[in-house]
Write an enzyme that holds these catalytic residues in place. Structure first.
Site, PDB file in Angstrom:
ATOM      1  N   GLY A 178     -30.316 -96.045 -42.244  1.00 21.64           N
ATOM      2  CA  GLY A 178     -29.702 -94.762 -41.927  1.00 21.64           C
ATOM      3  C   GLY A 178     -30.695 -93.612 -41.912  1.00 21.64           C
ATOM      4  N   ALA A 179     -31.448 -93.479 -42.988  1.00 17.47           N
ATOM      5  CA  ALA A 179     -32.369 -92.355 -43.100  1.00 17.47           C
ATOM      6  C   ALA A 179     -33.278 -92.584 -44.286  1.00 17.47           C
ATOM      7  CB  ALA A 179     -31.593 -91.050 -43.295  1.00 17.47           C
ATOM      8  N   MET A 180     -34.297 -91.727 -44.407  1.00 14.90           N
ATOM      9  CA  MET A 180     -35.282 -91.910 -45.473  1.00 14.90           C
ATOM     10  C   MET A 180     -35.706 -90.567 -46.038  1.00 14.90           C
ATOM     11  SD  MET A 180     -37.070 -93.938 -47.289  1.00 14.90           S
ATOM     12  CE  MET A 180     -38.070 -93.249 -48.579  1.00 14.90           C
ATOM     13  N   GLU A 181     -35.724 -90.523 -47.376  1.00 10.58           N
ATOM     14  CA  GLU A 181     -35.887 -89.261 -48.105  1.00 10.58           C
ATOM     15  C   GLU A 181     -37.328 -88.845 -48.343  1.00 10.58           C
ATOM     16  OE1 GLU A 181     -34.652 -92.171 -49.511  1.00 10.58           O
ATOM     17  OE2 GLU A 181     -35.382 -92.409 -51.561  1.00 10.58           O
ATOM     18  N   ASN A 182     -38.290 -89.194 -47.470  1.00  6.31           N
ATOM     19  CA  ASN A 182     -39.690 -88.799 -47.662  1.00  6.31           C
ATOM     20  C   ASN A 182     -39.782 -87.337 -48.096  1.00  6.31           C
ATOM     21  OD1 ASN A 182     -40.355 -91.311 -46.171  1.00  6.31           O
ATOM     22  ND2 ASN A 182     -39.520 -90.128 -44.467  1.00  6.31           N
ATOM     23  N   GLU A 241     -30.554 -94.730 -56.175  1.00  4.64           N
ATOM     24  CA  GLU A 241     -29.550 -94.915 -55.119  1.00  4.64           C
ATOM     25  C   GLU A 241     -28.119 -94.761 -55.634  1.00  4.64           C
ATOM     26  OE1 GLU A 241     -30.354 -94.524 -52.320  1.00  4.64           O
ATOM     27  OE2 GLU A 241     -32.451 -95.119 -52.169  1.00  4.64           O
ATOM     28  N   HIS A 282     -27.102 -86.938 -48.803  1.00  2.79           N
ATOM     29  CA  HIS A 282     -27.716 -88.013 -49.595  1.00  2.79           C
ATOM     30  C   HIS A 282     -29.241 -87.876 -49.622  1.00  2.79           C
ATOM     31  CE1 HIS A 282     -27.813 -92.236 -51.146  1.00  2.79           C
ATOM     32  NE2 HIS A 282     -28.992 -92.214 -50.564  1.00  2.79           N
ATOM     33  N   GLU A 283     -29.835 -87.769 -48.452  1.00  2.00           N
ATOM     34  CA  GLU A 283     -31.306 -87.704 -48.412  1.00  2.00           C
ATOM     35  C   GLU A 283     -31.804 -86.433 -49.084  1.00  2.00           C
ATOM     36  OE1 GLU A 283     -32.444 -90.488 -47.676  1.00  2.00           O
ATOM     37  OE2 GLU A 283     -30.632 -91.201 -46.687  1.00  2.00           O
TER      38      GLU A 283
HETATM   39  N1  B3K Z   1     -34.106 -94.877 -49.572  1.00  2.00           N
HETATM   40  C1  B3K Z   1     -33.798 -95.188 -48.205  1.00  2.00           C
HETATM   41  C2  B3K Z   1     -33.606 -96.635 -47.957  1.00  2.00           C
HETATM   42  C3  B3K Z   1     -34.850 -97.403 -47.779  1.00  2.00           C
HETATM   43  C4  B3K Z   1     -34.539 -98.810 -47.368  1.00  2.00           C
HETATM   44  C5  B3K Z   1     -35.754 -99.664 -47.348  1.00  2.00           C
HETATM   45  N2  B3K Z   1     -35.465-100.978 -46.845  1.00  2.00           N
HETATM   46  C6  B3K Z   1     -32.618 -94.448 -47.725  1.00  2.00           C
HETATM   47  C7  B3K Z   1     -31.673 -93.995 -48.750  1.00  2.00           C
HETATM   48  O1  B3K Z   1     -31.105 -94.736 -49.507  1.00  2.00           O
HETATM   49  O2  B3K Z   1     -31.496 -92.829 -48.850  1.00  2.00           O
HETATM   50 ZN    ZN Z   2     -30.631 -93.311 -50.924  1.00  2.00          ZN
END
Ligand code: B3K
Ligand code: ZN
Length: 909
Positions: free
Chosen positions: A271-275, A330, A307-308
């Protein structure tokens, strides 16, 4: 046991955790971006961790070409151990510099982990272990460093160059060989684990907004998309602004960056990634306008953006010590995004609707996972491929564990706990135990603090507890007692489990629906929260009896209100009791649940009938009391449309399957469809009324009230078109087609199309064609077009041939995860009535696609592999055919670890 090339076991154990032998304090990365060959120079300062014995430095790397290694500026000798780069004889004291020169090939990176190309732009995905595909590194979350990043690339092709933090310098590159090239230098003011690193480079445009925090701090918010998509960014930006405000208001957690960026990408594994400061999102969770996105899309965008963003604290400021602690960030962040959406929803009814939706996900996806071969604790003990553990258990069950903590300490107490957690651990990489301890320490007098060791079984014991409740009313003594019996089922590798701490919120209703006062008599059961007519009991024993006194009439118990614990509740409520609750329960969740139980009971009765005794299509006879109750609900002017839609939707085929020991998917499908059709006829006038009252929604707004109206109108339309199947009436199919054509928004348009598809009406085909023609340039809508067909009701076994045909469509590609999911997953994972074919052709298709996808993208393949998780429950001939398909995949020699782990667990269990 599965082993790697060096003969080492592939399984990683939680108990094997040991502290890092080296710290990396600073990282200075320079990228020369080129799709075919990107050069990466990685200059680090490191020092030994004095707390652990001296040992060689072993850096993780994957699919990298190594050119040079320098230690303190001198070329250094190194060796390779499997994929690891090993350096011996490093300076024992103080810090030292390490420079590593590598290249990689983003254009060929179809796994979409590390640095890759999507539509001629560069993106990264590092969580969990993608950073090692960019450079050699200590790729573990407890190594946190300060990052400086310089990006160099062709200016015309990649005008926008982004990384984490603040841009401190940029300009054109000088010198021969640098014609037309530019650079940007970024410094991240916060230390971070490498899984939060990100870069983006390409032709992008941004919607921008400046906001001022409560504390007077100014921030720049940006949402980057491809040119042409700016008109679909308003909702994401609004959601981001609300997220920033909400986290500050509810938890006192401010934005800690001058600039916060979201970038949308069309090729993305999840879905997305919280970099840190540079969230990267699947386009599906950013782009929306009323013409292209449904209400569900709008709601998902709000949740995922939230969420992110919330990860910025729960995940980034305080991160995980190791990947076994994944739920630390998470579970907590899902809980936070659920609360965010509820708080935004506003009214009590809209909050309840959100809660029902969340519980529905938990019960249809997480409960089966917890009962299947992939069952694992919220804090797993072992894994082969960590990417397989981004599961509904870690996320959704993890969120329920956090929610129970809030229930046990109260909302204010929980707020205090969160404050203590961030005070105590800011800037650190910690464990689930640390989190629970902080919440308990902030609330020393709470039931959580009293029962903490036992409560933490929620982290270590897998499997969904079953809670049986038996009741007894003594009219003479005027007492009512409830006896709860708790069992936790065995799961792979775990048996003989202990009783858990289960908060059970309950109330008692009189036959006319009045809430009865609650007064415990006899040995008191601890209570975490109470009003006069509702209590939250804290169960800690395998068997507990609670007795209420002064109960002057036989009550109707309403147990597990708000779904106060993630358990399977077994209760023998009579139909009459369920009907009272469906009419009167003051707890909307249990009101909905009463309706679900009544429907489920009828479906299960239909399934249990000898097929011959029932009519050919699994007809269930419906009783007047049930129909009348649904009618009243549908006609109740005091109820919100969104709630009605949920209450009148039958339990899903997957949820029904979970109630059975032996699953015949075709029978479930037939009986559920038959019930749907009967409801369509029996409530015809009421559907008509509901449709007329709700179908005209004026201008589009995604708020809960208008989306609820659209949902109910959609359900009613589906029922009216379904009813026309038997009567041959052409009016409603015609009206659905017209609505499909004229719809002013995607929700109404898709619902009208679904109504035609759901009834198998011939107008569905021209509608689909028109849909494609209208939206052929909108990738996310074309995904819907594929998904509608992969998920279509199968009346003559036509869905699979159609899916196979669609795979040849010019718009189809296995390489794009959204597209693969839209067609293949919609068929294999979300359309049981079409997938489980007695000729096994669905499973053959599944095995082919798992193998084909695995060669491209193991993470996506491993998700698809899970579609047959529950094969052992299947009736014959399905079970045997499914096993064969699993074995066919297992026999493939060069499977990824991702798919190997899922398949071998399925076959072993
Ligand atoms: N932390 C990421 C998910 C990464 C998945 C890696 N296979 C998105 C999230 O949970 O917000
Ligand atoms: Zn997450």
């Amino acid at each position: 046991m599965l082993r790697d090339d060096l003969g080492q076991p592939l399984t990683i154990l939680r108990e094997d955790y040991s502290a890092t032998p080296y710290w990396i304090d600073t990282v200075d990365l320079t990228f020369d971006l080129d799709p075919a060959k990107t050069r990466v120079v990685n200059r680090m300062t490191l020092r030994r961790n004095a707390d652990v014995p001296a040992q060689p430095l072993k850096l993780d790397g994957e699919e990298l070409n190594l050119a040079r290694v320098l230690v303190n500026g001198q070329s250094a000798s190194f060796r390779m151990e499997g994929k690891q780069l090993v350096l011996d004889n490093l300076p024992a004291e103080g810090s030292f510099d390490l420079e590593i020169f590598t290249t990689c090939c983003p254009a060929k990176n179809t796994k979409l982990m590390g640095l890759y190309v999507s539509q001629d732009a560069f993106f990264t995905q590092c969580e969990a272990e993608g950073f090692r595909r960019i450079t050699y590194f200590l790729d573990r979350p407890d190594v946190m460093a300060s990052y400086t990043v310089t990006l160099r690339a062709d200016k015309a092709r990649y005008p926008v160059l982004l990384s984490n933090g603040n841009r401190v310098d940029s300009g054109d590159l000088q010198g021969t060989g640098n014609e037309g090239r530019h650079f940007a230098k970024w410094v991240d003011p916060h230390k971070k684990p490498c899984y939060l690193f990100a870069l983006v480079a390409g032709q992008l445009v941004a919607r921008e907004q400046r906001i001022t925090s409560r504390a007077g701090q100014e921030h720049l918010l940006q949402v980057y998309v491809r040119p042409g998509d700016l008109d679909k960014t308003e909702h994401a930006m609004t959601s981001l602004v609300y997220s920033v405000l909400w986290d500050e208001a509810r938890f006192g957690l401010p934005l800690d960056l001058e600039r916060f960026m979201i970038v949308a990408v069309g090729d993305f594994n999840m879905g997305a990634m919280e970099n840190k400061g540079l969230n990267i999102f699947n386009t599906k969770y950013v782009l929306a306008n009323p013409a292209t996105a449904t209400d569900v899309d709008f709601a998902n965008i709000e949740s995922v953006v939230g969420h992110e963003y919330f990860h910025n604290w729960s995940g980034n400021r305080v991160t995980c010590r190791d990947w076994f602690q994944l739920s630390l960030k998470e579970g907590l962040t899902v809980f936070r995004d659920q609360e965010f959406s509820m708080d935004l929803a506003g009214s009590a009814s809209a909050r309840a609707v959100k809660r029902i939706e969340d519980v529905r996900v938990l019960r249809t996806a997480q409960f089966p996972e917890d009962a299947g071969p992939m069952a694992h604790p919220v804090r797993p003990d072992s894994y082969i491929e960590i990417n397989n553990f981004y599961t509904v258990t870690i996320y959704e069950k993890g969120a329920e564990v956090v929610r129970m903590m809030q229930t046990l300490v109260g909302r204010e107490g929980f707020q205090k706990g969160i404050t203590l957690y961030f005070e105590r651990f800011d800037g650190q990489a910690v464990t689930c135990d640390d989190f629970a301890q902080a919440i308990a320490d902030a609330n020393p007098e709470s039931e959580l603090a009293r029962q903490l060791p036992q409560f933490k079984l929620w982290y270590s014991q897998a499997g969904t507890p079953r809670l049986r409740v038996e009741t007894a009313y003594d009219a003479q003594a005027q007492t009512f007692s409830l006896t709860f019996t708790q069992t936790v089922p065995d799961t792979p590798g775990q048996s003989g489990k202990s009783a858990m701490v289960v908060p059970v919120t309950l109330g008692l209703l009189a036959a006319d629906g009045r809430a009865l006062p609650l007064q415990q008599s006899g040995d008191a059961v601890p209570v975490a929260a109470a009003s006069g007519t509702e209590q939250t009991l804290v169960l800690t024993q395998a068997r507990t009896t609670v007795t209420y006194g002064g109960v002057t009439e036989q009550p109707v118990p309403s147990v597990l209100r708000q779904f106060s614990a993630p358990v399977v509740l077994e209760a023998d409520d009579s139909d009459d009791q369920l009907l009272v609750r469906l009419r009167h329960d003051s707890d909307p969740f249990n009101r909905w649940e009463a309706g679900q139980r009544l429907s489920l009971r009828r479906i299960l009765a239909g399934i249990a009938q000898e097929p011959a005794a029932a009519s050919a299509d699994g007809q269930v006879l419906l009783d007047a009391a049930y129909i009348d109750a649904l009618r009243q609900l549908l006609r109740d002017a005091t109820l919100d449309a969104a709630f009605k839609e949920l209450a009148l939707t039958l339990p899903s085929e997957n949820y029904i399957a979970e109630q059975l020991d032996v699953v015949d998917p075709q029978r479930i499908h037939a009986v559920r469809e038959s019930l749907r059709e009967q409801l369509a006829h029996a409530l015809y006038d009421d559907w008509l009324h509901a449709y007329e009252a709700h179908h005209d929604n004026g201008g589009y707004s995604p708020d809960p009230v208008s989306s609820g109206r659209r949902a109910l109108a959609g359900l009613a339309l589906g029922m009216l078109v379904l009813a026309a199947r038997r009567t041959g009436d052409a009016v409603w199919p015609g009206r659905a087609y017209q609505r499909f054509k004229d719809a002013g928004n995607m929700t109404d348009r898709q619902n009208a199309l679904l109504a035609l598809l759901g009834a198998g009406h011939e107008l569905a085909q021209p509608a689909l064609q028109r849909f494609h023609a209208l939206f052929r340039h909108e990738a996310l809508v074309i995904d819907k077009w594929f998904a509608l067909q992969g998920g279509a009701v199968d009346r003559q076994g036509q869905v699979l041939p159609q899916v196979r045909q669609l795979m040849k469509h010019a718009d189809f590609s296995l390489k794009n995860p959204n597209r693969a999911r839209s067609l293949i997953f919609s068929y294999c994972s979300a359309n049981p009535g079409a997938f489980h074919r007695s000729d096994a052709a669905g499973y053959v298709f599944w095995s082919e696609q798992v193998i084909a996808l695995d060669a491209i993208n193991p993470q996506v393949a491993a998700r698809l592999a899970r579609a047959l998780d529950r094969w052992k429950k299947l009736a014959e001939p399905y079970r045997h055919a499914a096993e064969e398909a699993l074995r066919r995949v297992a026999a493939k020699a060069d499977l990824s670890n991702d798919v190997r782990e899922v398949i071998s667990r399925a076959l072993a269990a």
